[in-house]
Enzyme design. Structure first.
Site, mmCIF file in Angstrom:
data_model
loop_
_atom_site.group_PDB
_atom_site.id
_atom_site.type_symbol
_atom_site.label_atom_id
_atom_site.label_comp_id
_atom_site.label_asym_id
_atom_site.label_seq_id
_atom_site.Cartn_x
_atom_site.Cartn_y
_atom_site.Cartn_z
ATOM 1 N N HIS A 1 0.859 -1.182 0.000
ATOM 2 C CA HIS A 1 0.000 0.000 0.000
ATOM 3 C C HIS A 1 0.901 1.239 0.000
ATOM 4 C CE1 HIS A 1 -3.963 -1.869 1.737
ATOM 5 N NE2 HIS A 1 -3.480 -2.558 0.735
ATOM 6 N N GLU B 1 1.052 3.865 1.842
ATOM 7 C CA GLU B 1 1.588 4.294 3.142
ATOM 8 C C GLU B 1 2.770 3.447 3.582
ATOM 9 O OE1 GLU B 1 -1.542 3.469 2.315
ATOM 10 O OE2 GLU B 1 -2.983 4.202 3.788
ATOM 11 N N CYS C 1 -5.982 1.775 6.021
ATOM 12 C CA CYS C 1 -6.601 0.510 6.465
ATOM 13 C C CYS C 1 -5.942 0.073 7.783
ATOM 14 C CB CYS C 1 -6.397 -0.545 5.377
ATOM 15 S SG CYS C 1 -4.701 -1.183 5.291
ATOM 16 N N CYS D 1 -2.098 -0.330 7.525
ATOM 17 C CA CYS D 1 -1.356 0.925 7.365
ATOM 18 C C CYS D 1 -1.443 1.793 8.623
ATOM 19 C CB CYS D 1 -1.867 1.675 6.142
ATOM 20 S SG CYS D 1 -1.459 0.808 4.615
#
Lengths: 175, 175
Positions: A70, A72, A100, A103
Site C-alpha cells: 500500500h 503508506e 486501512c 497501514c
C-alpha cells in the site's frame, strides 16, 4: 438566543491542515495517478518534514504481487531507510485515502508524528471510520490526525477508477 | 446432574492445531532465537502450505531500521513473492506472538487462510486481546485463528529477552 454548534475542522483546538499539507496532498494525488496508470487502485502517499519531501509511495499491490504494498507502507519504509531510523516522530504522512488497519498500525509502529488524509474509507478505514487505531491510548503511540484534506478530489479519483473498471468488465462480458 | 462445560480449545467445533502446526511453531521459535541473537525482540514466523514451508521471517526492526519489519510482514511478503501472488488463501502463518494491528491487518489484506500464534500480547495483540481484526465481518476477509500454540515456550523466550535487557541496563547504570 445563542446556538451551540458542534466542533468542526475549523475548531481552533483541532489539528488543522496548513498550506504545506495541502501542497503535499496535491503531490500525493499526482502519485495516485501514477498508480492508476499501472492499473492499480489509485492511492498515493508522501512523507515530509517541514516542507521537505522525505519519501513517496503509491499502491503497487498487483504489480509487485505484494499484499503489503500500500502507498503508506511503501512511503514509511522508504522514509525510515532514507533517515536510517525507524522512528518517524517528526514526520507527517499525507495519503489520499484513510489508512486501512495494516497501514494505520504501521503508522503507530513508526511513531509517526502526524497523519493527513484525504477521502474516508467506509470499507476499511481504521483511523476514524471502522477503528481509531492512530489514537488508542492502550497502544504505545498516538498520531495527530487531520482528515478530509482535498477529500473530494481524492475520492473522485477512486470513484472514476472503479467506474472505469466496471465499464471495462461490462464491455468484456458483451464480447 | 449433567454439568455444562464451557467450550475450550479441545471443543471439536473450534479450529485446532495439528501436528504440522506444532512443528511449524517450533520452526518459528528457532527463527525467534535468530532475532534474539541480533539483539531484536524475539519473534519468528513461518508461512506454510500443507507440510511445505513457503517462507520465513523474524523481527528485524532495529537491524533494518524498518518499522514494518515484523516477523509476520517479512514472511508474508516473502511468501507472496515466492508464489507470485498476493493472495495467500491456502496458506497458514505460524508466529510466536499474537500479531499487532499492522500485522493482523496485513494478514487480512493477504487473504491468509489460517493463523496459528503462540503467546498472547497484552500490549498490542490485535487478533484476540485488544482487537479481533482477523475476524471482523466488516472487513473483506476473515482468517481462521488458532491461538496459544506452544504459548509457554514462546512467551518464555520474550520474558527472558526483556529480563536480560533490564539486567544489561542496570549493569550499565552501575558503571
Amino acid at each position: 438566543m445563542r446556538v451551540l454548534t458542534p466542533a468542526t475542522s475549523s475548531d481552533a483546538r483541532s489539528p488543522r491542515a496548513g498550506d504545506i499539507d495541502h501542497q503535499m496532498m496535491q503531490h500525493a494525488i499526482m502519485l495516485a495517478h501514477q498508480a492508476a496508470e499501472r492499473d492499480e487502485v489509485p492511492v498515493g502517499a508522501v512523507v515530509y518534514r517541514g516542507d521537505q519531501i522525505i519519501s513517496e509511495g503509491f499502491n503497487l499491490r498487483e504489480c509487485d504481487s505484494d499484499p503489503t504494498a500500500h502507498a503508506e507502507v511503501i512511503a514509511v519504509r522508504a522514509a525510515a531507510k532514507r533517515l536510517g531510523e525507524w522512528r518517524l516522530t517528526d514526520c507527517t504522512l499525507a495519503v489520499t485515502l484513510e489508512p486501512c488497519p495494516m497501514c494505520a498500525g504501521a503508522l503507530v509502529n513508526a511513531r509517526l508524528g502526524r497523519l493527513v488524509y484525504g477521502a474516508s474509507d467506509p470499507k476499511a478505514g481504521a483511523v476514524r471510520t471502522l477503528y481509531t487505531l492512530c489514537n488508542d491510548s492502550r497502544l504505545n503511540h498516538s498520531v495527530e490526525v487531520v482528515g478530509g484534506v482535498c477529500a473530494y478530489e481524492c475520492g473522485r479519483l477512486l470513484k472514476d477508477f472503479f467506474k472505469q473498471k466496471r465499464a471495462q468488465r461490462q464491455a468484456a462480458r458483451r464480447k
